[in-house]
Design an enzyme around this catalytic site. Structure first.
Site, PDB file in Angstrom:
ATOM      1  N   MET A   1       6.245   1.184   6.300  1.00  0.00           N
ATOM      2  CA  MET A   1       5.481   2.130   5.501  1.00  0.00           C
ATOM      3  C   MET A   1       4.841   3.127   6.470  1.00  0.00           C
ATOM      4  O   MET A   1       3.994   2.747   7.281  1.00  0.00           O
ATOM      5  CB  MET A   1       4.413   1.393   4.690  1.00  0.00           C
ATOM      6  CG  MET A   1       3.605   2.257   3.773  1.00  0.00           C
ATOM      7  SD  MET A   1       2.706   1.272   2.531  1.00  0.00           S
ATOM      8  CE  MET A   1       1.713   0.205   3.551  1.00  0.00           C
TER       9      MET A   1
ATOM     10  N   ARG B   1      -1.594  -4.637   0.090  1.00  0.00           N
ATOM     11  CA  ARG B   1      -3.013  -4.988   0.128  1.00  0.00           C
ATOM     12  C   ARG B   1      -3.241  -6.430  -0.295  1.00  0.00           C
ATOM     13  O   ARG B   1      -4.047  -7.146   0.315  1.00  0.00           O
ATOM     14  CB  ARG B   1      -3.809  -4.014  -0.753  1.00  0.00           C
ATOM     15  CG  ARG B   1      -3.978  -2.659  -0.096  1.00  0.00           C
ATOM     16  CD  ARG B   1      -4.683  -1.639  -0.964  1.00  0.00           C
ATOM     17  NE  ARG B   1      -4.977  -0.448  -0.166  1.00  0.00           N
ATOM     18  CZ  ARG B   1      -5.509   0.667  -0.649  1.00  0.00           C
ATOM     19  NH1 ARG B   1      -5.810   0.762  -1.950  1.00  0.00           N
ATOM     20  NH2 ARG B   1      -5.760   1.687   0.150  1.00  0.00           N
TER      21      ARG B   1
ATOM     22  N   TYR C   1      -6.305  -2.588   8.456  1.00  0.00           N
ATOM     23  CA  TYR C   1      -5.059  -1.971   7.988  1.00  0.00           C
ATOM     24  C   TYR C   1      -4.839  -2.182   6.496  1.00  0.00           C
ATOM     25  O   TYR C   1      -5.449  -3.034   5.877  1.00  0.00           O
ATOM     26  CB  TYR C   1      -3.850  -2.349   8.822  1.00  0.00           C
ATOM     27  CG  TYR C   1      -3.429  -3.777   9.022  1.00  0.00           C
ATOM     28  CD1 TYR C   1      -3.858  -4.826   8.239  1.00  0.00           C
ATOM     29  CD2 TYR C   1      -2.530  -4.073  10.052  1.00  0.00           C
ATOM     30  CE1 TYR C   1      -3.420  -6.116   8.455  1.00  0.00           C
ATOM     31  CE2 TYR C   1      -2.081  -5.357  10.275  1.00  0.00           C
ATOM     32  CZ  TYR C   1      -2.531  -6.381   9.471  1.00  0.00           C
ATOM     33  OH  TYR C   1      -2.092  -7.655   9.690  1.00  0.00           O
ATOM     34  N   GLU C   2      -3.999  -1.310   5.945  1.00  0.00           N
ATOM     35  CA  GLU C   2      -3.793  -1.201   4.493  1.00  0.00           C
ATOM     36  C   GLU C   2      -5.077  -0.834   3.749  1.00  0.00           C
ATOM     37  O   GLU C   2      -5.271  -1.211   2.599  1.00  0.00           O
ATOM     38  CB  GLU C   2      -3.200  -2.488   3.914  1.00  0.00           C
ATOM     39  CG  GLU C   2      -1.891  -2.908   4.523  1.00  0.00           C
ATOM     40  CD  GLU C   2      -0.836  -1.822   4.524  1.00  0.00           C
ATOM     41  OE1 GLU C   2      -0.916  -0.913   3.680  1.00  0.00           O
ATOM     42  OE2 GLU C   2       0.067  -1.866   5.378  1.00  0.00           O
ATOM     43  N   GLY C   3      -5.926  -0.078   4.411  1.00  0.00           N
ATOM     44  CA  GLY C   3      -7.169   0.377   3.800  1.00  0.00           C
ATOM     45  C   GLY C   3      -8.335  -0.471   4.250  1.00  0.00           C
ATOM     46  O   GLY C   3      -8.392  -1.670   3.988  1.00  0.00           O
TER      47      GLY C   3
END
Length: 596
Positions: A164, A297, A441-443
């Site tokens: 991604m 997430r 990571y991933e927000g």
């Protein structure tokens, strides 16, 4: 060196006793997901992760990945490639993927325990196949027919892996600032040029191809996030007929040197006129990417859970073996020169905190996976809509809380070891270092908090919150006469009522000052997580009492729940107080005055 043993008894308890997943699977039409099949998945998953992945964890941390700067090739740590081959041979890569593309078609929740095991056994290794599932979901829901035909089967059978590619050197969360360009070609493909950073598994030696899902701008793209498109860009060129050709114009420019997850290749990826194909509609790339991101997430939340459990297992063993001083209330092991440290209240505080957070988080995380299945497969449209609303609400809570608690639990585990935890010999310090990335990571946790309060609650009028509050009240009513949980029902109802009050008050203040959302977001997120975990602990005790588990198991659940409600749930008082203080304590000090 730390060890790992899959907690199969508690995994089965979460899946079958609390969630009734096997019965739900039958109702949802997953006829192959019988209890026998699910038990086999658990047993074989435990064998693979315990004997193949776990022994490589310290090796990956010690050796890391290496980059050949001349070619851009990345070599993974010793044993990683061979472990991946066993993973593919075992059919694990397609466990929950659609049968029409070569998958086994099991429900998402059937693979969640395997995901936890992989993350606990070897988080860095688990990052290599991690995003293949997200890439599969993005292409399945947004790709053209030919893209699904060409890309999904090799992704699902593990011959290719996915990535991604969002972040750029100058922009992370604010994707509206991204600069990667996509120029249309005469054959319908696009030429992708730009640099992406922090790309997990962007380059490695495990598979013959890597499929990058890349956000970029078309020449006519409007400014901001509404001008972003999504492209599939393979490492080795892939034609519309599925044929592979020459190496594409994408290569790894460098590997990041990180605090943890050394065995995971975190790459700077340079796209230099790389051939890519548009996925979905022009300028609608974020919608397609969020399909992938939401999957990731939830997966990262499970990483926090897995690391917590491995750290707790090792700290518990050490606390039973390590002799230090006598119990304050008198010797508990008079035949030994000192008592094991598990007799000391402060060590028990740390161990019980871990146990309460881990076992509650396991049910919370597994339930989120079950919601994915219900939202996709329920024959009842109303149930699908309700599950989707609750899943959207729970995704930021699960991602943020399970990872924040992962950091807390791994640090508690390290503390149980004392100075021995700070040295590499016991391996617990690696778990603490590895856990730290999961909140980023991933927000980040802050981004999850804004997503929860700003989007899922305020913008969507609290649709998912209403579902969660309804579940809490339903449970409290159903269990009103259950002596095992009766003491906790008033506590949970009080917190649920305050949850509603805090939400209304934030909304009222935000109408006059938008900063109130950002000021309250983190504390609102954590408050939500602790109340939700209280719900799952109440359900867990009720399920335990109704189960065929032995008395020791039931006592452990009751006492852990007691600890949670009396020693952990009160953390909500601090979060509520912070929310009630409003934005002023955060926003009054001028930026230039911070160094005075």
């Amino acid at each position: 060196m730390s060890t790992y043993q899959a907690p199969l008894a508690d995994m089965r308890f979460a899946l079958f006793d609390v969630l009734g997943a096997d019965r739900r699977f039958e109702q949802l039409g997953f006829t192959e997901a019988t209890r026998d099949v699910l038990d086999a998945v658990l047993e074989e998953g435990a064998r693979f992760t315990e004997t193949v992945l776990a022994p490589l964890n310290a090796i990956g941390d010690r050796d890391g990945c290496t980059l050949d700067r001349a070619t851009g090739a990345v070599t993974t740590p010793p044993g990683f490639r061979e472990a991946y081959a066993q993973y593919v041979e075992g059919g694990w890569s397609g466990l929950t993927s659609p049968p029409e593309f070569g998958g086994q078609g099991l429900p998402h929740a059937a693979g969640i325990a395997l995901k936890e095991m992989i993350d606990a056994a070897n988080l860095a290794w688990g990052n290599f196949p991690l995003l293949s599932h997200g890439a599969t979901e993005a292409l399945l829901h947004h790709g053209e027919d030919w893209q699904r035909d060409v890309f999904l089967k090799p992704l699902i059978d593990g011959r290719w892996t996915g990535t991604m590619c969002l972040t750029e050197p100058h922009c992370g969360t604010d994707l509206g600032l991204l600069r990667t360009r996509a120029e249309p070609g005469e054959d319908g493909s696009y030429s992708i040029t730009g640099t992406k950073i922090f790309i997990t598994a962007g380059e490695h030696d495990m598979t013959e191809n890597i499929i990058h899902l890349v956000l970029a701008r078309l020449p006519d793209a409007p400014a901001g996030s509404k001008g972003i498109s999504l492209f599939v860009v393979p490492k080795v060129r892939v034609g519309r007929d599925g044929s592979t050709g020459e190496r594409n114009g994408v290569r790894c420019g460098s590997l990041e040197h990180k605090m943890g997850i050394h065995g995971s290749a975190t790459c700077v990826m340079n796209f230099d006129g790389a051939q890519g194909w548009l996925v979905g509609q022009p300028h609608r790339g974020l919608a397609a990417m969020f399909t992938m991101m939401n999957t990731a997430r939830l997966a990262v939340g499970l990483q926090g859970l897995g690391l917590s459990d491995r750290a707790y297992q090792n700290a518990l063993r050490y606390s039973r073996e390590r002799l230090q001083m006598r119990s304050l209330s008198g010797a508990k092991y008079p035949d030994k020169p000192a008592d094991p440290i598990i007799v000391h209240p402060d060590v028990r505080r740390m161990l019980l905190t871990c146990k309460a957070l881990i076992e509650g988080s396991r049910v919370m995380g597994y339930h989120a996976a079950l919601l994915v299945d219900i939202a996709h497969a329920s024959p009842d449209a109303g149930e699908r809509a309700q599950a989707d609303a609750l899943l959207g609400f729970m995704t930021p809570i699960a991602k943020a809380c399970l990872t924040e608690w992962g950091v807390e639990c791994t640090y508690h585990a390290l503390q149980c070891y004392g100075g021995h935890g700070y040295i590499a010999e016991h391996g617990v310090e690696q778990l603490a270092r590895d856990a730290r990335i999961t909140t980023l990571y991933e927000g980040t946790t802050g981004i999850q908090a804004l997503d929860l309060l700003g989007r899922k609650v305020m913008q969507q009028q609290g649709e998912g919150l209403k579902v969660m509050l309804g579940l809490i009240e339903q449970l409290c009513s159903e269990q009103a006469t259950n002596d095992a949980v009766a003491p906790y029902i008033p506590m949970l109802r009080e917190k649920a009522s305050q949850w509603q009050q805090l939400t209304r008050e934030i909304g009222r203040r935000a109408a006059a000052n938008a900063d109130e959302i950002g000021a309250a977001a983190y504390d609102y997120l954590m408050y939500s997580g602790y109340v939700t975990l209280g719900y799952w602990w109440l359900r867990s005790v009720a399920a335990s009492e109704a189960s065929t588990h032995n008395d020791a198991f039931k006592v452990a659940k009751r006492e852990t729940a007691r600890f949670y409600f009396e020693r952990v749930l009160p953390r909500t008082l601090v979060h509520a107080s912070a929310i009630e203080s409003g934005a002023a304590p955060l926003m009054t000090l001028e930026a230039d005055a911070f160094d005075n």
